[in-house]
Design a protein around this motif. Structure first.
Motif, short mmCIF file in Angstrom:
data_model
loop_
_atom_site.label_atom_id
_atom_site.label_comp_id
_atom_site.label_asym_id
_atom_site.label_seq_id
_atom_site.Cartn_x
_atom_site.Cartn_y
_atom_site.Cartn_z
N THR A 10 6.80 -4.79 6.00
CA THR A 10 8.02 -4.01 5.82
C THR A 10 7.73 -2.76 4.99
O THR A 10 6.94 -2.80 4.05
N LEU A 11 8.39 -1.63 5.33
CA LEU A 11 8.25 -0.42 4.55
C LEU A 11 9.44 -0.32 3.60
O LEU A 11 10.59 -0.40 4.03
N VAL A 12 9.16 -0.18 2.29
CA VAL A 12 10.22 -0.05 1.29
C VAL A 12 10.01 1.23 0.50
O VAL A 12 8.91 1.78 0.45
N GLU A 13 11.10 1.71 -0.12
CA GLU A 13 11.06 2.93 -0.91
C GLU A 13 11.39 2.58 -2.35
O GLU A 13 12.40 1.93 -2.61
N THR A 27 0.85 -1.19 0.00
CA THR A 27 0.00 0.00 0.00
C THR A 27 0.88 1.24 0.00
O THR A 27 1.84 1.34 0.79
N VAL A 28 0.55 2.19 -0.88
CA VAL A 28 1.31 3.43 -0.97
C VAL A 28 1.03 4.28 0.26
O VAL A 28 -0.13 4.55 0.60
N LYS A 29 2.09 4.71 0.93
CA LYS A 29 1.95 5.53 2.13
C LYS A 29 2.27 7.01 1.87
O LYS A 29 1.64 7.90 2.43
N HIS A 30 3.28 7.26 1.04
CA HIS A 30 3.70 8.64 0.81
C HIS A 30 4.38 8.72 -0.55
O HIS A 30 5.06 7.77 -0.96
N VAL A 31 4.21 9.84 -1.27
CA VAL A 31 4.79 10.01 -2.60
C VAL A 31 5.45 11.39 -2.70
O VAL A 31 4.87 12.40 -2.26
N ARG A 32 6.68 11.44 -3.25
CA ARG A 32 7.36 12.69 -3.56
C ARG A 32 7.79 12.64 -5.01
O ARG A 32 8.13 11.57 -5.52
N ALA A 38 8.23 6.69 -3.79
CA ALA A 38 7.09 6.32 -2.96
C ALA A 38 7.51 5.37 -1.84
O ALA A 38 8.32 4.47 -2.05
N ASP A 39 6.93 5.59 -0.65
CA ASP A 39 7.07 4.66 0.46
C ASP A 39 5.92 3.66 0.36
O ASP A 39 4.75 4.05 0.32
N ILE A 40 6.28 2.38 0.32
CA ILE A 40 5.29 1.31 0.18
C ILE A 40 5.34 0.41 1.40
O ILE A 40 6.41 -0.12 1.74
N ALA A 41 4.18 0.23 2.05
CA ALA A 41 4.08 -0.72 3.16
C ALA A 41 3.70 -2.07 2.58
O ALA A 41 2.59 -2.23 2.03
N LEU A 42 4.62 -3.03 2.64
CA LEU A 42 4.31 -4.35 2.10
C LEU A 42 3.20 -5.00 2.93
O LEU A 42 3.06 -4.74 4.13
N ALA A 43 2.42 -5.84 2.26
CA ALA A 43 1.30 -6.51 2.93
C ALA A 43 1.78 -7.40 4.06
O ALA A 43 2.94 -7.80 4.11
N ALA A 44 0.84 -7.72 4.98
CA ALA A 44 1.20 -8.48 6.17
C ALA A 44 1.89 -9.80 5.83
O ALA A 44 2.78 -10.25 6.55
N GLN A 45 1.48 -10.43 4.70
CA GLN A 45 2.11 -11.71 4.35
C GLN A 45 3.57 -11.56 3.98
O GLN A 45 4.30 -12.54 3.87
N HIS A 46 4.01 -10.32 3.76
CA HIS A 46 5.42 -10.06 3.45
C HIS A 46 6.16 -9.47 4.65
O HIS A 46 7.28 -8.99 4.51
#
Length: 349
Positions: free
Chosen positions: A317-320, A293-298, A306-314
């Motif tokens: 983790t927050l990735v950029e 899920t996209v959390k923030h975009v610049r 974009a900061d992406i929060a990976l789904a619970a099954q992953h």
């Protein structure tokens, strides 16, 4: 002048600044020593220059033992990060200094010295500043004068320690291009130290990546960026996403769930998956290898970060990631991600 460093060890107390370093630099090469603070790159440069001495190992210039000579006998030019210009001397006198303090047996006459200084100031394109003092120069001008002074004695080797580290980003970029162009003109064997990966990749013929007193990889800028030899090189050069994974029976698992990617020849066990931020392909929800899920975009020019929060099954983790702006992302979007290119390395024990 070719340089060969063999099995150099240097310790400061219990700390091993260099731990068995081997390096060959061909005549006329421009090589970057790249690594974080404490990796040993400046210590290695100082040993080559004769400003420090190893506990063991050898340094050879064109096959001859360099360690048997002092710094003044090695014909090495050294450029420091903070210029080290004499404040009470004009630009002209700073450049002439090395020539005027040479032993009488090899010292040139005054007319020859003045001609050499003028030639060097022309080379660094600052002849119009000959009568000024260092305090009247910009940082970039001071560094070019420092380089002219190092070249005055016609060194067989040129060594530069973080030469642009004290300058702002715009000036650094301009001087990188200038140094590369200058080297193509004078062809002096040159080694420069930097912690700036962009600087190393843009300027050098070859890059030596160092960490914890050891060399991790040596290669062309393209080699070390596209084919990193170790997890450290991948994480240090370029901006990467790292995910802790497990390799089991030919599968790659993240948080216990199999990912649709091939581990190649990586042995079973705890591992690290590396993906460059721009190599993560964005797709609709339900597609790809990962969900998030996209959390923030610049926005940065042609890209969106974009900061992406990976789904619970992953593993939550927050990735950029970096993605083109032609498919805009917005906070709250649910997307799929698929690595276009990736590397997997076994985790360190």
């Amino acid at each position: 002048m070719a340089i060969e460093v063999q099995n150099i060890v240097k310790k400061f107390g219990a700390f091993a600044a260099l731990d068995g370093v081997d390096l060959k630099v061909a005549d006329g090469e421009l090589v970057a020593l790249l690594g974080p603070s404490g990796s040993g790159k400046t210590t290695l440069l100082r040993i080559i220059a004769g400003l420090d001495w190893p506990d063991s190992g050898s340094v050879k210039f064109d096959g001859e033992d360099a360690l048997s000579r002092g710094a003044g006998e090695r014909h090495v030019g050294f450029v420091f990060q903070h210029y080290a210009l004499f404040r009470h001397m004009t630009v002209f006198e700073n450049v002439a200094f090395g020539l005027r303090v040479q032993p009488r047996a090899i010292r040139k006459d005054e007319a020859t010295i003045r001609a050499r200084v003028k030639e060097l100031l022309d080379l660094v394109q600052l002849d119009w500043l000959a009568t000024r003092y260092p305090s009247q120069l910009s940082g970039g001008q001071r560094q070019r004068i420092a380089l002219a002074r190092a070249l005055a004695i016609e060194p067989r080797i040129l060594l530069l320690d973080e030469p642009f580290g004290a300058l702002d980003a715009k000036v650094r970029k301009e001087l990188r291009k200038w140094l590369r162009s200058l080297h193509e003109e004078i062809h002096v064997t040159s080694i420069f130290v930097t912690h700036d990966q962009e600087e190393a990749l843009e300027v050098a013929n070859r890059v030596v990546v160092m960490d914890k007193g050891k060399i991790e990889q040596i290669g062309t800028p393209g080699d070390v960026y596209d084919n990193p030899a170790t997890a450290f090189v991948h994480s240090f050069i370029g901006e990467s996403i790292m995910l802790p994974v497990d390799v089991r029976d030919g599968r790659v698992e993240l948080d216990g769930r199999a990912l649709d990617i091939d581990p190649g020849d990586v042995a079973s066990g705890a591992s690290k998956l590396f993906v460059r931020r721009h190599d993560m392909q964005v797709g609709p929800a339900g597609s790809g290898t990962l969900q998030g899920t996209v959390k923030h975009v610049r926005s940065f020019g042609p890209i969106q970060r974009a900061d992406i929060a990976l789904a619970a099954q992953h593993g939550d983790t927050l990735v950029e990631i970096d993605a083109p702006r032609d498919n805009p992302l917005s906070p709250g979007d649910v997307i799929g991600l698929k690595p276009r290119r990736f590397r997997i390395f076994a985790a360190e024990a």
